[in-house]
Design an enzyme around this catalytic site. Structure first.
Site, short mmCIF file in Angstrom:
data_model
loop_
_atom_site.label_atom_id
_atom_site.label_comp_id
_atom_site.label_asym_id
_atom_site.label_seq_id
_atom_site.Cartn_x
_atom_site.Cartn_y
_atom_site.Cartn_z
N ASP A 47 0.79 -0.98 0.11
CA ASP A 47 0.19 0.17 -0.02
C ASP A 47 0.94 1.38 -0.08
OD1 ASP A 47 -2.26 1.83 0.48
OD2 ASP A 47 -2.44 1.34 2.29
N SER A 140 -4.93 7.89 6.01
CA SER A 140 -4.14 7.09 5.16
C SER A 140 -3.24 7.95 4.55
CB SER A 140 -4.95 6.36 4.37
OG SER A 140 -5.76 5.42 5.19
#
Length: 188
Positions: A47, A140
């Site tokens: 990610d 995030s």
């Protein structure tokens, strides 16, 4: 097209604005795995996305260069996380000021026990087992800084956030430094 704001600690501050000319998602990032039309446990490994700015940032007191890791971070280290995500664990409430909190790096086994989603060696587990200190929805992509080194990037965690025994999950940058350097070299 999108842009980034550099050096912003408060929404009312005047900061550096930069357009993003290109983005580079890690080629192995595949969050949704399907087999025989059945969703398998999500695997958020890899990610990571790099952004190429249309013009260089000006290095100032509020915009600095940070080191990439050269060695594994130590379990038990105190790390700083920051973000503009929700300040309410259950609802979307966003702050006017950048939020920062110190949390501890935990063994990945703590997160493996806490989640049905895959926790891999490409991830770091960090938080406070008693809860209350965590990154949240909207954070995030933010930094996990341990001993002045960018060791991780906020990836995922529990909803609601800040729950006891549900630490946050961060992309483990030491596993990606070669890829980061290669992308930077090929795209000066």
């Amino acid at each position: 097209n999108y842009h980034v704001l550099l050096g912003q600690n408060n929404l009312s501050e005047d900061v550096q604005h930069r357009l993003v000319s290109q983005s580079f998602r890690h080629p192995d990032y595949k969050p949704f795995l399907m087999r025989n039309h059945t969703r398998k446990p999500k695997d958020y490994s890899n990610d990571l996305m790099l952004l190429h700015l249309s013009e260089p940032a000006d290095i100032t007191d509020g915009v600095k260069v940070i080191d990439l890791p050269t060695k594994e971070p130590k379990v038990g280290s105190t790390c700083l996380v920051s973000g503009w995500g929700s300040t309410n664990p259950s609802e979307w409430e966003f702050p006017d000021d950048l939020q920062c909190v110190n949390i501890h790096l935990l063994s990945n086994e703590k997160c493996i026990k806490a989640y049905k989603e895959k926790v891999t060696d490409l991830m770091l587990c960090a938080g406070e087992l008693e809860g209350g200190k965590d990154t949240c929805r909207g954070d995030s992509g933010g930094p996990l800084i341990c001993d002045g080194v960018l060791q991780g990037i906020t990836s995922w965690g529990s909803v609601p956030c800040g729950e006891p025994n549900k630490p946050g999950i961060y992309t483990k940058l030491i596993k990606f430094t070669s890829w980061i350097k290669e992308v930077m070299k090929e795209n000066p």
